[in-house]
Scaffold this motif. Structure first.
Motif, mmCIF file in Angstrom:
data_model
loop_
_atom_site.group_PDB
_atom_site.id
_atom_site.type_symbol
_atom_site.label_atom_id
_atom_site.label_comp_id
_atom_site.label_asym_id
_atom_site.label_seq_id
_atom_site.Cartn_x
_atom_site.Cartn_y
_atom_site.Cartn_z
ATOM 1 N N ARG A 1 36.183 38.986 43.246
ATOM 2 C CA ARG A 1 36.439 39.670 41.969
ATOM 3 C C ARG A 1 37.567 40.686 42.122
ATOM 4 O O ARG A 1 38.406 40.834 41.241
ATOM 5 C CB ARG A 1 35.188 40.386 41.461
ATOM 6 C CG ARG A 1 34.063 39.474 41.099
ATOM 7 C CD ARG A 1 34.327 38.801 39.776
ATOM 8 N NE ARG A 1 33.177 37.988 39.449
ATOM 9 C CZ ARG A 1 33.234 36.911 38.707
ATOM 10 N NH1 ARG A 1 34.387 36.521 38.200
ATOM 11 N NH2 ARG A 1 32.159 36.219 38.454
ATOM 12 N N GLU B 1 40.059 40.565 44.266
ATOM 13 C CA GLU B 1 41.314 39.809 44.371
ATOM 14 C C GLU B 1 41.748 39.297 43.001
ATOM 15 O O GLU B 1 42.928 39.361 42.649
ATOM 16 C CB GLU B 1 41.152 38.651 45.351
ATOM 17 C CG GLU B 1 42.422 37.891 45.634
ATOM 18 C CD GLU B 1 43.457 38.710 46.398
ATOM 19 O OE1 GLU B 1 44.636 38.321 46.360
ATOM 20 O OE2 GLU B 1 43.096 39.724 47.011
ATOM 21 N N ALA B 2 40.785 38.801 42.218
ATOM 22 C CA ALA B 2 41.111 38.336 40.870
ATOM 23 C C ALA B 2 41.657 39.487 40.022
ATOM 24 O O ALA B 2 42.636 39.318 39.289
ATOM 25 C CB ALA B 2 39.877 37.722 40.207
ATOM 26 N N TYR B 3 41.046 40.659 40.136
ATOM 27 C CA TYR B 3 41.521 41.831 39.394
ATOM 28 C C TYR B 3 42.945 42.189 39.812
ATOM 29 O O TYR B 3 43.795 42.472 38.981
ATOM 30 C CB TYR B 3 40.584 43.021 39.615
ATOM 31 C CG TYR B 3 41.151 44.306 39.078
ATOM 32 C CD1 TYR B 3 41.167 44.558 37.708
ATOM 33 C CD2 TYR B 3 41.705 45.254 39.933
ATOM 34 C CE1 TYR B 3 41.703 45.731 37.205
ATOM 35 C CE2 TYR B 3 42.239 46.430 39.439
ATOM 36 C CZ TYR B 3 42.243 46.658 38.080
ATOM 37 O OH TYR B 3 42.779 47.812 37.588
ATOM 38 N N ARG B 4 43.195 42.175 41.107
ATOM 39 C CA ARG B 4 44.536 42.513 41.597
ATOM 40 C C ARG B 4 45.584 41.504 41.100
ATOM 41 O O ARG B 4 46.720 41.870 40.851
ATOM 42 C CB ARG B 4 44.551 42.575 43.115
ATOM 43 C CG ARG B 4 43.779 43.753 43.675
ATOM 44 C CD ARG B 4 43.976 43.837 45.176
ATOM 45 N NE ARG B 4 43.112 44.794 45.828
ATOM 46 C CZ ARG B 4 43.296 46.104 45.855
ATOM 47 N NH1 ARG B 4 44.319 46.630 45.232
ATOM 48 N NH2 ARG B 4 42.464 46.885 46.506
ATOM 49 N N ASN B 5 45.186 40.262 40.965
ATOM 50 C CA ASN B 5 46.121 39.216 40.518
ATOM 51 C C ASN B 5 46.355 39.226 39.015
ATOM 52 O O ASN B 5 47.444 38.880 38.555
ATOM 53 C CB ASN B 5 45.628 37.827 40.947
ATOM 54 C CG ASN B 5 45.721 37.627 42.442
ATOM 55 O OD1 ASN B 5 46.547 38.226 43.122
ATOM 56 N ND2 ASN B 5 44.848 36.794 42.975
ATOM 57 N N THR B 6 45.337 39.597 38.246
ATOM 58 C CA THR B 6 45.442 39.487 36.787
ATOM 59 C C THR B 6 45.455 40.822 36.060
ATOM 60 O O THR B 6 45.917 40.901 34.922
ATOM 61 C CB THR B 6 44.264 38.675 36.224
ATOM 62 O OG1 THR B 6 43.054 39.397 36.447
ATOM 63 C CG2 THR B 6 44.181 37.291 36.853
ATOM 64 N N GLY B 7 44.897 41.853 36.699
ATOM 65 C CA GLY B 7 44.764 43.136 36.019
ATOM 66 C C GLY B 7 43.604 43.155 35.035
ATOM 67 O O GLY B 7 43.395 44.133 34.334
ATOM 68 N N THR B 8 42.839 42.074 34.989
ATOM 69 C CA THR B 8 41.701 41.970 34.090
ATOM 70 C C THR B 8 40.420 42.311 34.836
ATOM 71 O O THR B 8 40.114 41.712 35.866
ATOM 72 C CB THR B 8 41.577 40.539 33.519
ATOM 73 O OG1 THR B 8 42.787 40.223 32.832
ATOM 74 C CG2 THR B 8 40.405 40.418 32.572
ATOM 75 N N GLU B 9 39.696 43.275 34.307
ATOM 76 C CA GLU B 9 38.455 43.718 34.917
ATOM 77 C C GLU B 9 37.307 42.900 34.328
ATOM 78 O O GLU B 9 36.798 43.192 33.254
ATOM 79 C CB GLU B 9 38.270 45.216 34.654
ATOM 80 C CG GLU B 9 37.171 45.843 35.428
ATOM 81 C CD GLU B 9 37.094 47.342 35.203
ATOM 82 O OE1 GLU B 9 36.656 48.012 36.123
ATOM 83 O OE2 GLU B 9 37.462 47.827 34.122
ATOM 84 N N GLU B 10 36.884 41.839 35.052
ATOM 85 C CA GLU B 10 35.803 40.978 34.570
ATOM 86 C C GLU B 10 34.447 41.666 34.641
ATOM 87 O O GLU B 10 33.556 41.375 33.863
ATOM 88 C CB GLU B 10 35.770 39.679 35.370
ATOM 89 C CG GLU B 10 36.991 38.807 35.163
ATOM 90 C CD GLU B 10 36.939 37.537 35.984
ATOM 91 O OE1 GLU B 10 35.842 37.134 36.409
ATOM 92 O OE2 GLU B 10 38.006 36.952 36.190
#
Length: 71
Positions: free
Chosen positions: A7, A9-18
């Motif tokens: 999560r 890494e995904a945040y760092r890549n997209t800037g979206t906080e899931e």
């Protein structure tokens, strides 16, 4: 633990906080990374490959009985 880092890494890549709190975790992780680098006397920021190079150099110094960093 792996799920948390996925999560992050995904945040760092997209800037979206899931998941709420991911941005705070990213900031805390960045602060910790910078503190560890400073403790070893390394420049910061470093990329993944550079961190691995620094860790290898530290391990080789330890194996040879040399000081690992300058204070």
């Amino acid at each position: 633990m792996t799920g948390i880092y996925n999560r992050l890494e995904a945040y760092r890549n997209t800037g979206t906080e899931e998941i709420t709190g991911t941005a705070a975790l990213a900031r805390a992780h960045d602060t910790l990374d910078a503190a560890v680098a400073a403790a070893y006397g390394w420049p910061w920021p470093l990329g993944d490959a550079e961190v691995l190079e620094q860790l290898l150099a530290e391990n080789l110094k330890r194996a040879q009985g040399r000081p690992t960093h300058e204070s």
